[in-house]
Structures are given as C-alpha cells and as structure tokens.
Design a protein around this motif. Structure first.
Motif, PDB file in Angstrom:
ATOM      1  N   UNK A   4       0.829  -1.207   0.000  1.00 23.72           N
ATOM      2  CA  UNK A   4       0.000   0.000   0.000  1.00 23.72           C
ATOM      3  C   UNK A   4       0.863   1.257   0.000  1.00 23.72           C
ATOM      4  N   UNK A   5       0.319   2.317  -0.583  1.00 21.04           N
ATOM      5  CA  UNK A   5       0.985   3.609  -0.583  1.00 21.04           C
ATOM      6  C   UNK A   5       0.472   4.411   0.598  1.00 21.04           C
ATOM      7  N   UNK A   6       1.384   4.949   1.367  1.00 14.25           N
ATOM      8  CA  UNK A   6       1.025   5.757   2.535  1.00 14.25           C
ATOM      9  C   UNK A   6       1.363   7.216   2.301  1.00 14.25           C
ATOM     10  N   UNK A   7       0.568   8.084   2.900  1.00 12.37           N
ATOM     11  CA  UNK A   7       0.813   9.518   2.874  1.00 12.37           C
ATOM     12  C   UNK A   7       1.335   9.949   4.242  1.00 12.37           C
ATOM     13  N   UNK A   8       2.380  10.768   4.223  1.00 13.81           N
ATOM     14  CA  UNK A   8       2.885  11.396   5.441  1.00 13.81           C
ATOM     15  C   UNK A   8       2.138  12.714   5.657  1.00 13.81           C
ATOM     16  N   UNK A   9       2.431  13.381   6.757  1.00  8.59           N
ATOM     17  CA  UNK A   9       1.827  14.695   6.993  1.00  8.59           C
ATOM     18  C   UNK A   9       2.161  15.648   5.852  1.00  8.59           C
ATOM     19  N   UNK A  10       3.393  15.612   5.360  1.00  7.88           N
ATOM     20  CA  UNK A  10       3.776  16.498   4.265  1.00  7.88           C
ATOM     21  C   UNK A  10       3.023  16.149   2.985  1.00  7.88           C
ATOM     22  N   UNK A  11       2.857  14.868   2.719  1.00  5.66           N
ATOM     23  CA  UNK A  11       2.095  14.445   1.538  1.00  5.66           C
ATOM     24  C   UNK A  11       0.647  14.933   1.615  1.00  5.66           C
ATOM     25  N   UNK A  12       0.059  14.815   2.806  1.00  9.20           N
ATOM     26  CA  UNK A  12      -1.320  15.274   3.002  1.00  9.20           C
ATOM     27  C   UNK A  12      -1.388  16.784   2.764  1.00  9.20           C
ATOM     28  N   UNK A  29       8.458   5.782  14.831  1.00 11.68           N
ATOM     29  CA  UNK A  29       8.625   6.882  15.779  1.00 11.68           C
ATOM     30  C   UNK A  29       7.296   7.514  16.180  1.00 11.68           C
ATOM     31  N   UNK A  30       6.179   6.919  15.712  1.00  9.43           N
ATOM     32  CA  UNK A  30       4.870   7.384  16.134  1.00  9.43           C
ATOM     33  C   UNK A  30       4.225   8.442  15.254  1.00  9.43           C
ATOM     34  N   UNK A  31       4.818   8.742  14.113  1.00 10.44           N
ATOM     35  CA  UNK A  31       4.213   9.741  13.222  1.00 10.44           C
ATOM     36  C   UNK A  31       3.082   9.100  12.416  1.00 10.44           C
ATOM     37  N   UNK A  32       1.989   9.845  12.223  1.00 11.65           N
ATOM     38  CA  UNK A  32       0.833   9.261  11.544  1.00 11.65           C
ATOM     39  C   UNK A  32       1.066   9.039  10.058  1.00 11.65           C
ATOM     40  N   UNK A  33       0.429   8.000   9.551  1.00 12.16           N
ATOM     41  CA  UNK A  33       0.431   7.678   8.121  1.00 12.16           C
ATOM     42  C   UNK A  33      -0.999   7.357   7.716  1.00 12.16           C
ATOM     43  N   UNK A  34      -1.353   7.754   6.512  1.00 13.79           N
ATOM     44  CA  UNK A  34      -2.667   7.447   5.962  1.00 13.79           C
ATOM     45  C   UNK A  34      -2.483   6.700   4.653  1.00 13.79           C
ATOM     46  N   UNK A  35      -3.357   5.744   4.418  1.00 15.09           N
ATOM     47  CA  UNK A  35      -3.355   5.086   3.121  1.00 15.09           C
ATOM     48  C   UNK A  35      -3.727   6.116   2.060  1.00 15.09           C
ATOM     49  N   UNK A  36      -3.120   5.981   0.895  1.00 15.72           N
ATOM     50  CA  UNK A  36      -3.405   6.922  -0.189  1.00 15.72           C
ATOM     51  C   UNK A  36      -4.900   6.973  -0.480  1.00 15.72           C
ATOM     52  N   UNK A  37      -5.561   5.824  -0.473  1.00 13.52           N
ATOM     53  CA  UNK A  37      -7.005   5.784  -0.738  1.00 13.52           C
ATOM     54  C   UNK A  37      -7.792   6.628   0.269  1.00 13.52           C
ATOM     55  N   UNK A  38      -7.369   6.628   1.508  1.00 19.03           N
ATOM     56  CA  UNK A  38      -8.052   7.399   2.550  1.00 19.03           C
ATOM     57  C   UNK A  38      -7.987   8.885   2.245  1.00 19.03           C
ATOM     58  N   UNK A  39      -6.799   9.379   1.943  1.00 20.73           N
ATOM     59  CA  UNK A  39      -6.617  10.808   1.685  1.00 20.73           C
ATOM     60  C   UNK A  39      -7.211  11.207   0.344  1.00 20.73           C
ATOM     61  N   UNK A  40      -7.020  10.385  -0.663  1.00 21.46           N
ATOM     62  CA  UNK A  40      -7.566  10.715  -1.983  1.00 21.46           C
ATOM     63  C   UNK A  40      -9.083  10.755  -1.958  1.00 21.46           C
ATOM     64  N   UNK A  41      -9.692   9.914  -1.157  1.00 16.19           N
ATOM     65  CA  UNK A  41     -11.154   9.915  -1.042  1.00 16.19           C
ATOM     66  C   UNK A  41     -11.655  11.236  -0.455  1.00 16.19           C
ATOM     67  N   UNK A  42     -11.010  11.730   0.611  1.00 12.64           N
ATOM     68  CA  UNK A  42     -11.489  12.981   1.204  1.00 12.64           C
ATOM     69  C   UNK A  42     -11.179  14.179   0.316  1.00 12.64           C
ATOM     70  N   UNK A  43     -10.056  14.160  -0.397  1.00  9.47           N
ATOM     71  CA  UNK A  43      -9.759  15.293  -1.280  1.00  9.47           C
ATOM     72  C   UNK A  43     -10.652  15.275  -2.513  1.00  9.47           C
ATOM     73  N   UNK A  44     -10.954  14.093  -3.029  1.00 10.40           N
ATOM     74  CA  UNK A  44     -11.858  13.993  -4.174  1.00 10.40           C
ATOM     75  C   UNK A  44     -13.255  14.453  -3.782  1.00 10.40           C
TER      76      UNK A  44
END
Length: 64
Positions: free
Chosen positions: A5-13, A44-59
């Motif tokens: 799976x592709x993950x998004x970091x805070x910067x990617x989001x 190190x505890x930084x959040x990651x989101x699946x690309x599908x999760x973020x792309x769904x909310x931006x779409x």
C-alpha cells in the motif's frame, strides 16, 4: 504478488490539500475532524494514511 500500500505522510497530506505541514499538524493536535484517523504510524509514532483514505477525502472536497 500484491502491491504494497501507498502511505501519505503529513507532508504528503499537506501537499495534496494545498496547505502547509503545520496546518496538518494543527488539525491533528486539535482533533477537529478535518482529517480521518490515521491508518498506521511510523516506528517513531508519526501518523500515516493510506493513499485511498486521503484521496477519497480530497476527491469529495473537490466534488469528484
């Protein structure tokens, strides 16, 4: 073989939403519902989101 799976970091989001990373960090710290819960986190505890999760909310925000 399945793809990893592709993950998004805070910067990617931030890049995807057109805001700064600090805005994303503020949204997370305020827990105001602007972001979905993270799907995973780094060692190190930084959040990651699946690309599908973020792309769904931006779409959805764009009306696509």
């Amino acid at each position: 073989m399945s793809e990893k799976p592709t993950y998004y970091t805070q910067q990617d989001v931030a890049d995807r939403l057109g805001v700064t990373r600090q805005v994303v960090k503020n949204w997370l710290s305020r827990n105001n519902g602007k972001l979905p819960p993270e799907d995973a986190e780094t060692v190190t505890g930084r959040p990651l989101w699946l690309a599908d999760t973020i792309e769904r909310i931006t779409d959805n925000a764009r009306g696509e």
